[in-house]
Design an enzyme around this catalytic site. Sequence first.
Site: not given
Length: 274
Positions: A80, A125, A128, A148
């Site tokens: 992110a 992310g 991910e 995170e």
Amino acid sequence: MPVPAENPEVPAERRYGTDILVRRHGHVAELVLDRPRALNAVATATAEALRAACADLAADREVRAVVLTSSAERAFCVGADLKERNSFSDAELMRQRPVTRAAYTAVLDLPVPAVAAVHGFALGGGYEIALACDVIVADPSAVVGLPEVSVGVIPGGGGTQLLPRRVGAARAAELVFTARRVPAAEAKDLGLVDILVGEGEDRTEALALGARIAAHSPLGLRAAKRALRLGQGLDLRAGLEVEDAAWRSVATSGDRAEGVTAFNEKRKPQWPGE
């Protein structure tokens, strides 16, 4: 709306916003994370572009495999965009959530095999996005992880669900709870990445893998991926029913007829894709 790339020397390029580029290599689509100055950090605009690109690729029946690559030298994707998020109010963060979630889901929902080519950092992310693919190819510079909890949130792009399916619940818990970054060799040993290649060869090898995949029946590939994905987490009997349904969807297809005929005639199939 996406527009054709301006560079005439690169065939079949299409840009989505400023951060995502799609290149076509025959039946293989290369989806490039193309925000190198930010190490491909996922801002709102990045997420919107990624979702749009995946939606177009999912609808394109000429695409048989997707390879996700990075234009940044030091990273696949660092996750992110925390600089952007630092400017958000709580309400703005909540409004962004469906946008980013849709981007990760769009990668996961690609109906054709997807391969991630990872070098450098693939964190949060970014990892991910790779986890949403079917196969992860990495070079020795790769560093992966879901950090995170170290910034007060949890993996929100599918990490808490996809990672245990790869490495088991206990190993996933250790990695998520410690927020640790895992270098390439250990990542391969733990199953966090699938194929370890030479330095700087992740993109080349991932595209080559995509080409080998794309040589096969487009209907068969989509049905096989559907069976693999839908069968995850089911008991054996239920999983076999998923498999049977996928088999039946292609058993009377033109691809099946062509595949059998080509095999007996000792030639390469010319897949009709129907």
